[in-house]
Design an enzyme around this catalytic site. Structure first.
Site, PDB file in Angstrom:
ATOM      1  CB  THR A 186      -0.907  -0.012   1.253  1.00 51.64           C
ATOM      2  OG1 THR A 186      -1.465   1.280   1.453  1.00 51.64           O
ATOM      3  CG2 THR A 186      -0.118  -0.343   2.521  1.00 51.64           C
ATOM      4  CG  ASP A 187      -1.118   5.012  -1.019  1.00 52.28           C
ATOM      5  OD1 ASP A 187      -1.741   4.292  -0.209  1.00 52.28           O
ATOM      6  OD2 ASP A 187      -1.644   6.004  -1.570  1.00 52.28           O
ATOM      7  CD  GLU A 188      -3.668   3.300   4.048  1.00 50.79           C
ATOM      8  OE1 GLU A 188      -3.637   3.249   5.275  1.00 50.79           O
ATOM      9  OE2 GLU A 188      -4.698   3.075   3.379  1.00 50.79           O
TER      10      GLU A 188
ATOM     11  CE1 TYR B  74      -3.301  -2.758   5.672  1.00 46.14           C
ATOM     12  CE2 TYR B  74      -3.315  -0.415   5.146  1.00 46.14           C
ATOM     13  CZ  TYR B  74      -3.306  -1.741   4.733  1.00 46.14           C
ATOM     14  OH  TYR B  74      -3.294  -2.040   3.386  1.00 46.14           O
TER      15      TYR B  74
ATOM     16  CE  LYS C 102       0.225  -4.644   2.981  1.00 42.90           C
ATOM     17  NZ  LYS C 102      -0.095  -5.994   2.451  1.00 42.90           N
TER      18      LYS C 102
HETATM   19  P1  NAD Z   1      -9.408  -7.795   2.220  1.00 40.82           P
HETATM   20  O1  NAD Z   1      -9.411  -7.461   3.678  1.00 40.82           O
HETATM   21  O2  NAD Z   1     -10.636  -7.577   1.408  1.00 40.82           O
HETATM   22  O3  NAD Z   1      -9.005  -9.337   2.027  1.00 40.82           O
HETATM   23  C1  NAD Z   1      -7.978  -9.966   2.731  1.00 40.82           C
HETATM   24  C2  NAD Z   1      -8.044 -11.455   2.466  1.00 40.82           C
HETATM   25  O4  NAD Z   1      -6.939 -12.078   3.168  1.00 40.82           O
HETATM   26  C3  NAD Z   1      -9.313 -12.118   2.976  1.00 40.82           C
HETATM   27  O5  NAD Z   1      -9.799 -13.027   2.022  1.00 40.82           O
HETATM   28  C4  NAD Z   1      -8.871 -12.829   4.242  1.00 40.82           C
HETATM   29  O6  NAD Z   1      -9.639 -13.984   4.535  1.00 40.82           O
HETATM   30  C5  NAD Z   1      -7.429 -13.194   3.886  1.00 40.82           C
HETATM   31  N1  NAD Z   1      -6.585 -13.372   5.071  1.00 40.82           N
HETATM   32  C6  NAD Z   1      -6.470 -12.529   6.137  1.00 40.82           C
HETATM   33  N2  NAD Z   1      -5.604 -13.052   7.046  1.00 40.82           N
HETATM   34  C7  NAD Z   1      -5.165 -14.234   6.532  1.00 40.82           C
HETATM   35  C8  NAD Z   1      -4.249 -15.224   6.982  1.00 40.82           C
HETATM   36  N3  NAD Z   1      -3.616 -15.115   8.159  1.00 40.82           N
HETATM   37  N4  NAD Z   1      -4.015 -16.299   6.187  1.00 40.82           N
HETATM   38  C9  NAD Z   1      -4.655 -16.423   4.997  1.00 40.82           C
HETATM   39  N5  NAD Z   1      -5.532 -15.524   4.530  1.00 40.82           N
HETATM   40  C10 NAD Z   1      -5.789 -14.450   5.279  1.00 40.82           C
HETATM   41  O7  NAD Z   1      -8.163  -7.014   1.635  1.00 40.82           O
HETATM   42  P2  NAD Z   1      -7.994  -6.278   0.218  1.00 40.82           P
HETATM   43  O8  NAD Z   1      -8.579  -4.937   0.281  1.00 40.82           O
HETATM   44  O9  NAD Z   1      -8.401  -7.219  -0.862  1.00 40.82           O
HETATM   45  O10 NAD Z   1      -6.399  -6.102   0.199  1.00 40.82           O
HETATM   46  C11 NAD Z   1      -5.549  -7.109  -0.368  1.00 40.82           C
HETATM   47  C12 NAD Z   1      -4.108  -6.650  -0.252  1.00 40.82           C
HETATM   48  O11 NAD Z   1      -3.936  -5.425  -0.949  1.00 40.82           O
HETATM   49  C13 NAD Z   1      -3.639  -6.390   1.180  1.00 40.82           C
HETATM   50  O12 NAD Z   1      -2.326  -6.869   1.315  1.00 40.82           O
HETATM   51  C14 NAD Z   1      -3.682  -4.876   1.310  1.00 40.82           C
HETATM   52  O13 NAD Z   1      -2.735  -4.425   2.245  1.00 40.82           O
HETATM   53  C15 NAD Z   1      -3.340  -4.470  -0.103  1.00 40.82           C
HETATM   54  N6  NAD Z   1      -3.856  -3.144  -0.529  1.00 40.82           N
HETATM   55  C16 NAD Z   1      -5.188  -2.863  -0.371  1.00 40.82           C
HETATM   56  C17 NAD Z   1      -5.680  -1.634  -0.810  1.00 40.82           C
HETATM   57  C18 NAD Z   1      -7.143  -1.296  -0.677  1.00 40.82           C
HETATM   58  O14 NAD Z   1      -7.529  -0.156  -0.948  1.00 40.82           O
HETATM   59  N7  NAD Z   1      -8.012  -2.232  -0.306  1.00 40.82           N
HETATM   60  C19 NAD Z   1      -4.819  -0.711  -1.392  1.00 40.82           C
HETATM   61  C20 NAD Z   1      -3.460  -1.040  -1.545  1.00 40.82           C
HETATM   62  C21 NAD Z   1      -3.005  -2.277  -1.115  1.00 40.82           C
HETATM   63  P1  TYD Z   2     -10.849   3.721   4.275  1.00 38.09           P
HETATM   64  O1  TYD Z   2     -11.797   3.232   3.218  1.00 38.09           O
HETATM   65  O2  TYD Z   2     -10.946   3.121   5.645  1.00 38.09           O
HETATM   66  O3  TYD Z   2      -9.370   3.596   3.689  1.00 38.09           O
HETATM   67  P2  TYD Z   2      -7.948   4.130   4.289  1.00 38.09           P
HETATM   68  O4  TYD Z   2      -8.131   4.533   5.689  1.00 38.09           O
HETATM   69  O5  TYD Z   2      -7.085   2.921   4.148  1.00 38.09           O
HETATM   70  O6  TYD Z   2      -7.536   5.265   3.388  1.00 38.09           O
HETATM   71  O7  TYD Z   2     -11.048   5.290   4.449  1.00 38.09           O
HETATM   72  C1  TYD Z   2     -10.866   6.170   3.357  1.00 38.09           C
HETATM   73  C2  TYD Z   2     -10.984   7.595   3.875  1.00 38.09           C
HETATM   74  O8  TYD Z   2     -12.317   7.795   4.339  1.00 38.09           O
HETATM   75  C3  TYD Z   2     -10.083   7.871   5.074  1.00 38.09           C
HETATM   76  O9  TYD Z   2      -9.633   9.227   4.987  1.00 38.09           O
HETATM   77  C4  TYD Z   2     -11.008   7.714   6.261  1.00 38.09           C
HETATM   78  C5  TYD Z   2     -12.342   8.162   5.705  1.00 38.09           C
HETATM   79  N1  TYD Z   2     -13.540   7.533   6.301  1.00 38.09           N
HETATM   80  C6  TYD Z   2     -14.604   8.320   6.743  1.00 38.09           C
HETATM   81  O10 TYD Z   2     -14.563   9.562   6.665  1.00 38.09           O
HETATM   82  N2  TYD Z   2     -15.701   7.699   7.267  1.00 38.09           N
HETATM   83  C7  TYD Z   2     -15.784   6.353   7.385  1.00 38.09           C
HETATM   84  O11 TYD Z   2     -16.810   5.836   7.913  1.00 38.09           O
HETATM   85  C8  TYD Z   2     -14.697   5.540   6.913  1.00 38.09           C
HETATM   86  C9  TYD Z   2     -14.730   4.047   7.009  1.00 38.09           C
HETATM   87  C10 TYD Z   2     -13.600   6.178   6.370  1.00 38.09           C
END
Ligand code: NAD
Ligand code: TYD
Length: 339
Positions: A124-126, A151, A155
């Site tokens: 992630t960019d975070e 989080y 990461k």
């Molecule tokens: P998500 O929370 O929707 O899914 C996570 C999946 O991992 C689930 O299916 C869960 O069952 C599985 N999991 C969790 N713990 C586990 C373990 N110990 N063993 C096996 N499986 C396990 O997450 P997502 O949004 O699909 O994110 C996927 C990846 O992308 C993550 O690594 C996240 O950090 C990264 N990422 C997400 C975003 C975003 O905006 N969602 C952005 C950038 C990077």
């Molecule tokens: P989120 O989807 O949790 O992603 P991330 O925190 O990883 O960026 O949140 C996106 C943005 O929205 C973040 O600035 C937090 C804000 N947010 C709200 O304002 N209200 C909410 O209920 C949630 C879940 C997030």
């Protein structure tokens, strides 16, 4: 023909990857290792469950035996599995350390022992922390790591482990650091899924703090195409930044846009609530280096992506309603203290 081990393939982005890859790479086989936590959902994979090139294994990435066994028969690992929600990491950080740090450690260790050809780590960019509101600065490959939530710290730690295994043991890896994703099948606790489903349910949309926080939004299929470009580039021990087409859009603006697209009035639907602790102010990502090297660029505009996402949640109430019920305890805990 490649044998690919996907971790976390039952989650939001992982399941998009599995569906996409099986459709676009007819020679390849995928094994999906997923623990099916609250965020993992086999309903995301019904369209591929009877595909002979797809296999599902329920298991934890921290489990040495399962991981070692699966890696014996693997060419490429694509590692999505993680605890992924910042608010949950504030309430209960331990699972983030367990899965994101120790789970990744277990995977890279097994990848080296089993001479995996390519280990791709999805990040992630975070990890870069927070940028000033109003500045023109963007995250680049030179930006130092400065994670500010449990989080993002977990990461960041996993990214360091992957690179360290590259340096120390020659792990053939790549990493992508990607901005906020949105699209279908996202657990309805993240901003867009929560907003759309709350509106359908007739509930207010909670905005943290002053609503001026800025995120860079990428449609999930564009993320998957970015990972595809990296996998095709090969295990070069490089990192690539992936981001979207948005230009400093605030949470207030993007939520208002969703509300208007759903035919409602932002003034009536938004509720400002107490801010998230340590809330990162602004993310912006410079993905021009990835474009120059791989030819990848995002293709879906925010408006088009939002329309598709809204349509999906409207048409798939059976998918998200039970998830919101199951997560009622988390919602109560997270939003109670904000009232
Ligand atoms: P998500 O929370 O929707 O899914 C996570 C999946 O991992 C689930 O299916 C869960 O069952 C599985 N999991 C969790 N713990 C586990 C373990 N110990 N063993 C096996 N499986 C396990 O997450 P997502 O949004 O699909 O994110 C996927 C990846 O992308 C993550 O690594 C996240 O950090 C990264 N990422 C997400 C975003 C975003 O905006 N969602 C952005 C950038 C990077
Ligand atoms: P989120 O989807 O949790 O992603 P991330 O925190 O990883 O960026 O949140 C996106 C943005 O929205 C973040 O600035 C937090 C804000 N947010 C709200 O304002 N209200 C909410 O209920 C949630 C879940 C997030």
């Amino acid at each position: 023909m490649s044998k690919i081990l996907v971790t976390g393939g039952a989650g939001f982005i992982g399941s998009e990857f599995v569906r996409y890859w099986l459709a676009h790479h007819p020679e390849d086989e995928i094994t999906n290792l997923d623990a099916l936590t609250y965020a993992g959902n086999l309903a995301n994979l019904v369209s591929v469950e009877s595909n002979p090139r797809y296999h599902f294994v329920k298991g934890d990435i921290c489990d040495r035996q399962i991981v070692n066994e699966l890696m014996k028969n693997t060419d490429i690992v694509v590692h999505f599995a993680a605890e992924s929600h910042v608010d949950r990491s504030i309430l209960e950080p331990e699972a983030f350390l367990q899965t994101n740090v120790l789970g990744t450690f277990n995977l890279v260790q097994a990848a080296v022992e089993n001479k995996i050809k390519h280990f791709h780590h999805v990040s992630t960019d975070e990890v870069f922390g927070s940028l000033e509101l109003g500045s023109a600065e963007k995250f680049t490959l030179e930006t130092p790591y400065e994670p500010r939530s449990p989080y993002s710290a977990s990461k960041a730690s996993s990214d360091h482990l992957v690179r360290a295994y590259g340096e120390t043991y020659g792990l053939p890896y790549t990493i992508t650091n990607c901005s906020n994703n949105y699209g279908s099948h996202q657990f309805p606790e993240k901003l867009f899924g929560l907003t759309i489903t709350n509106l359908i349910e007739g509930k207010k949309v909670p905005i943290y703090g002053d609503g001026k926080n800025v995120r860079d939004w990428l449609f999930v299929t564009d993320h998957v195409r970015g990972i595809e470009a990296v996998l095709q580039h090969g295990p070069t021990q490089e990192t690539f930044l992936l981001g979207g087409l948005t230009k400093d859009v605030s949470n207030y603006e993007v939520i208002s846009q969703i509300i208007r697209l759903m035919g409602k009035n932002p003034d009536e639907e938004i509720e400002f609530v107490r801010d998230r602790a340590g809330h990162d102010r602004r993310y912006a990502i410079d993905w021009s280096g990835t474009q120059a090297k791989l030819g990848w660029q995002p293709s879906v505009t925010l408006e088009e992506g939002l329309r598709q996402t809204i349509d999906w949640y409207v048409e798939n109430e059976d998918w998200w309603r039970p998830l919101k019920e199951q997560a009622a305890g988390f919602f109560a805990q997270n939003y109670r203290k904000r009232a």
